[in-house]
Motif scaffolding. Structure first.
Motif, PDB file in Angstrom:
ATOM      1  N   LYS A 173     -25.341  16.313 -78.344  1.00  0.00           N
ATOM      2  CA  LYS A 173     -25.250  17.538 -77.555  1.00  0.00           C
ATOM      3  C   LYS A 173     -24.442  17.346 -76.279  1.00  0.00           C
ATOM      4  O   LYS A 173     -24.364  18.247 -75.444  1.00  0.00           O
ATOM      5  CB  LYS A 173     -26.646  18.044 -77.197  1.00  0.00           C
ATOM      6  CG  LYS A 173     -27.478  18.450 -78.409  1.00  0.00           C
ATOM      7  CD  LYS A 173     -28.842  18.968 -77.986  1.00  0.00           C
ATOM      8  CE  LYS A 173     -29.678  19.362 -79.204  1.00  0.00           C
ATOM      9  NZ  LYS A 173     -31.017  19.880 -78.820  1.00  0.00           N
ATOM     10  N   THR A 218     -21.375  24.434 -78.671  1.00  0.00           N
ATOM     11  CA  THR A 218     -21.416  23.664 -79.911  1.00  0.00           C
ATOM     12  C   THR A 218     -20.242  22.688 -79.906  1.00  0.00           C
ATOM     13  O   THR A 218     -19.117  23.068 -79.585  1.00  0.00           O
ATOM     14  CB  THR A 218     -21.327  24.573 -81.146  1.00  0.00           C
ATOM     15  OG1 THR A 218     -22.356  25.565 -81.080  1.00  0.00           O
ATOM     16  CG2 THR A 218     -21.496  23.772 -82.430  1.00  0.00           C
ATOM     17  N   TRP A 219     -20.513  21.443 -80.284  1.00  0.00           N
ATOM     18  CA  TRP A 219     -19.494  20.388 -80.203  1.00  0.00           C
ATOM     19  C   TRP A 219     -18.813  20.154 -81.554  1.00  0.00           C
ATOM     20  O   TRP A 219     -19.426  20.306 -82.612  1.00  0.00           O
ATOM     21  CB  TRP A 219     -20.142  19.099 -79.711  1.00  0.00           C
ATOM     22  CG  TRP A 219     -20.653  19.236 -78.314  1.00  0.00           C
ATOM     23  CD1 TRP A 219     -21.928  19.572 -77.942  1.00  0.00           C
ATOM     24  CD2 TRP A 219     -19.912  19.074 -77.109  1.00  0.00           C
ATOM     25  NE1 TRP A 219     -22.029  19.629 -76.572  1.00  0.00           N
ATOM     26  CE2 TRP A 219     -20.805  19.328 -76.031  1.00  0.00           C
ATOM     27  CE3 TRP A 219     -18.587  18.741 -76.822  1.00  0.00           C
ATOM     28  CZ2 TRP A 219     -20.406  19.249 -74.699  1.00  0.00           C
ATOM     29  CZ3 TRP A 219     -18.191  18.658 -75.494  1.00  0.00           C
ATOM     30  CH2 TRP A 219     -19.098  18.918 -74.452  1.00  0.00           C
ATOM     31  N   TYR A 220     -17.546  19.750 -81.479  1.00  0.00           N
ATOM     32  CA  TYR A 220     -16.729  19.532 -82.675  1.00  0.00           C
ATOM     33  C   TYR A 220     -15.930  18.234 -82.564  1.00  0.00           C
ATOM     34  O   TYR A 220     -15.632  17.770 -81.456  1.00  0.00           O
ATOM     35  CB  TYR A 220     -15.741  20.687 -82.877  1.00  0.00           C
ATOM     36  CG  TYR A 220     -16.385  21.964 -83.370  1.00  0.00           C
ATOM     37  CD1 TYR A 220     -16.333  22.319 -84.721  1.00  0.00           C
ATOM     38  CD2 TYR A 220     -17.052  22.807 -82.496  1.00  0.00           C
ATOM     39  CE1 TYR A 220     -16.929  23.479 -85.176  1.00  0.00           C
ATOM     40  CE2 TYR A 220     -17.659  23.977 -82.946  1.00  0.00           C
ATOM     41  CZ  TYR A 220     -17.595  24.298 -84.279  1.00  0.00           C
ATOM     42  OH  TYR A 220     -18.188  25.451 -84.736  1.00  0.00           O
ATOM     43  N   ASP A 243     -22.079  17.257 -85.956  1.00  0.00           N
ATOM     44  CA  ASP A 243     -23.466  16.947 -86.282  1.00  0.00           C
ATOM     45  C   ASP A 243     -23.480  15.751 -87.226  1.00  0.00           C
ATOM     46  O   ASP A 243     -22.439  15.153 -87.506  1.00  0.00           O
ATOM     47  CB  ASP A 243     -24.169  18.160 -86.899  1.00  0.00           C
ATOM     48  CG  ASP A 243     -23.421  18.713 -88.109  1.00  0.00           C
ATOM     49  OD1 ASP A 243     -22.484  18.038 -88.604  1.00  0.00           O
ATOM     50  OD2 ASP A 243     -23.752  19.822 -88.555  1.00  0.00           O
ATOM     51  N   LYS A 254     -15.264  21.643 -77.736  1.00  0.00           N
ATOM     52  CA  LYS A 254     -16.469  22.460 -77.629  1.00  0.00           C
ATOM     53  C   LYS A 254     -16.137  23.934 -77.809  1.00  0.00           C
ATOM     54  O   LYS A 254     -15.068  24.406 -77.434  1.00  0.00           O
ATOM     55  CB  LYS A 254     -17.169  22.255 -76.286  1.00  0.00           C
ATOM     56  CG  LYS A 254     -16.381  22.736 -75.082  1.00  0.00           C
ATOM     57  CD  LYS A 254     -17.169  22.524 -73.794  1.00  0.00           C
ATOM     58  CE  LYS A 254     -16.399  23.025 -72.577  1.00  0.00           C
ATOM     59  NZ  LYS A 254     -17.138  22.829 -71.319  1.00  0.00           N
ATOM     60  N   ASN A 301     -26.512  20.436 -83.044  1.00  0.00           N
ATOM     61  CA  ASN A 301     -25.706  19.716 -82.064  1.00  0.00           C
ATOM     62  C   ASN A 301     -25.299  20.616 -80.903  1.00  0.00           C
ATOM     63  O   ASN A 301     -24.378  20.291 -80.155  1.00  0.00           O
ATOM     64  CB  ASN A 301     -24.457  19.139 -82.734  1.00  0.00           C
ATOM     65  CG  ASN A 301     -23.495  20.214 -83.204  1.00  0.00           C
ATOM     66  OD1 ASN A 301     -23.922  21.238 -83.705  1.00  0.00           O
ATOM     67  ND2 ASN A 301     -22.208  19.984 -83.036  1.00  0.00           N
ATOM     68  N   ALA A 302     -25.972  21.735 -80.733  1.00  0.00           N
ATOM     69  CA  ALA A 302     -25.624  22.685 -79.674  1.00  0.00           C
ATOM     70  C   ALA A 302     -26.572  22.551 -78.499  1.00  0.00           C
ATOM     71  O   ALA A 302     -27.726  22.173 -78.651  1.00  0.00           O
ATOM     72  CB  ALA A 302     -25.654  24.108 -80.208  1.00  0.00           C
ATOM     73  N   GLU A 304     -17.687  20.259 -87.285  1.00  0.00           N
ATOM     74  CA  GLU A 304     -18.833  20.311 -86.392  1.00  0.00           C
ATOM     75  C   GLU A 304     -19.398  18.908 -86.183  1.00  0.00           C
ATOM     76  O   GLU A 304     -19.566  18.149 -87.138  1.00  0.00           O
ATOM     77  CB  GLU A 304     -19.904  21.244 -86.962  1.00  0.00           C
ATOM     78  CG  GLU A 304     -20.870  21.738 -85.906  1.00  0.00           C
ATOM     79  CD  GLU A 304     -21.686  22.926 -86.385  1.00  0.00           C
ATOM     80  OE1 GLU A 304     -22.915  22.865 -86.227  1.00  0.00           O
ATOM     81  OE2 GLU A 304     -21.097  23.891 -86.909  1.00  0.00           O
ATOM     82  N   ILE A 364     -29.139  28.454 -83.813  1.00  0.00           N
ATOM     83  CA  ILE A 364     -28.526  27.459 -82.945  1.00  0.00           C
ATOM     84  C   ILE A 364     -28.288  26.172 -83.725  1.00  0.00           C
ATOM     85  O   ILE A 364     -29.223  25.578 -84.265  1.00  0.00           O
ATOM     86  CB  ILE A 364     -29.425  27.158 -81.730  1.00  0.00           C
ATOM     87  CG1 ILE A 364     -29.649  28.431 -80.921  1.00  0.00           C
ATOM     88  CG2 ILE A 364     -28.802  26.083 -80.851  1.00  0.00           C
ATOM     89  CD1 ILE A 364     -30.581  28.247 -79.745  1.00  0.00           C
ATOM     90  N   PRO A 365     -27.038  25.677 -83.823  1.00  0.00           N
ATOM     91  CA  PRO A 365     -26.774  24.410 -84.509  1.00  0.00           C
ATOM     92  C   PRO A 365     -27.531  23.276 -83.838  1.00  0.00           C
ATOM     93  O   PRO A 365     -27.812  23.308 -82.630  1.00  0.00           O
ATOM     94  CB  PRO A 365     -25.257  24.243 -84.339  1.00  0.00           C
ATOM     95  CG  PRO A 365     -24.738  25.623 -84.095  1.00  0.00           C
ATOM     96  CD  PRO A 365     -25.824  26.321 -83.328  1.00  0.00           C
ATOM     97  N   GLN A 398     -24.272  29.170 -75.179  1.00  0.00           N
ATOM     98  CA  GLN A 398     -24.455  28.142 -76.203  1.00  0.00           C
ATOM     99  C   GLN A 398     -23.165  27.350 -76.397  1.00  0.00           C
ATOM    100  O   GLN A 398     -22.106  27.924 -76.646  1.00  0.00           O
ATOM    101  CB  GLN A 398     -24.865  28.781 -77.520  1.00  0.00           C
ATOM    102  CG  GLN A 398     -25.027  27.796 -78.671  1.00  0.00           C
ATOM    103  CD  GLN A 398     -25.322  28.494 -79.975  1.00  0.00           C
ATOM    104  OE1 GLN A 398     -26.210  29.334 -80.047  1.00  0.00           O
ATOM    105  NE2 GLN A 398     -24.557  28.175 -81.006  1.00  0.00           N
TER     106      GLN A 398
END
Length: 228
Positions: free
Chosen positions: A214, A172-174, A187, A121, A18-19, A185, A15-16, A170
């Motif tokens: 997140k 994950t943000w971009y 993060d 996302k 930032n997820a 990504e 899991i990243p 899950q």
């Protein structure tokens, strides 16, 4: 117990940072797609007219919809067949209805537009089935079996065997920036790559706001600092 713990640690390691992950329990015999989204396995209730744009300058129109279950952008061809986009790595973005999707090892939906920088996302699903032991009770090996759904002729067949399941969704943000060909990504490393002059600001913000990366609002707050 050790096997279950090891499986959980392996999952968490993928899991990243930032997820965010949501979990939904589905009872045996229930339709899994009802827990995926308000429209089941698809982003919209029906395929919507739109246009796909490629990196090499070409574009094409069709009716599109995003399939959460198989994590693919799908379209309806002139013969009325539902197909997944071939060579998605060549896609710049897809526009249909109120949605815009970019691509970077998966499709990323635009969530917030801040002019030169956007927030998107990516959603991934993991389905974990519980094995049923003696007297119909779940066993401790529940974290082992997963992804037992199957798709055939564009129809999702739900399992009605004696198994409960947990859906792990899950997100994950971009960051989608004019400076980069592909979404980055969202993060600390991604922010530092896009805004190296704000390296110290990014370090302080992420330290003081552990979960800010997140959520879309948290990302927007950091972007407002970096875009000054």
């Amino acid at each position: 117990m050790k096997t279950m713990l090891l499986a959980l640690l392996c999952y968490l390691s993928t899991i990243p940072l930032n997820a965010q992950t949501e979990e939904f329990r589905v009872k045996a015999g229930d339709d899994i797609t009802t827990k995926i989204s308000e429209h089941g396995k698809y982003r919209f209730t029906a395929f919507k007219q739109g246009r796909i744009y490629y990196d090499y300058g070409k574009s094409a129109s069709a009716k599109f919809n995003y399939n959460y279950l198989v994590e693919e952008m799908q379209f309806i061809n002139p013969d009325g067949d539902t197909l997944s986009i071939a060579n998605p790595e060549q896609v710049k973005y897809v526009v249909f209805d109120s949605a815009i999707y970019y691509y970077n090892e998966g499709f990323i939906e635009l969530v917030k537009n801040l002019d030169s920088v956007k927030i998107g996302k990516k959603q991934k699903l993991k389905i974990v089935y519980e094995k049923i032991g003696a007297y119909g009770q779940p066993t401790n090996s529940s974290a082992i079996d997963n992804n037992k759904f199957y798709l055939e002729n564009n129809t999702f067949y739900r399992l009605t065997i004696n198994q409960d399941a947990i859906i792990k969704k899950q997100t994950t943000w971009y960051i989608i920036s004019d400076k980069e060909e592909r979404p980055v990504e969202a993060d600390k490393a991604g922010f530092t790559k896009l805004f190296p002059q704000h390296k110290d600001d990014i370090k302080v913000f992420t330290k003081e706001n552990n979960d800010a990366l997140k959520t879309a609002d948290g990302l927007a707050r950091l972007l407002s600092i970096c875009m000054k």
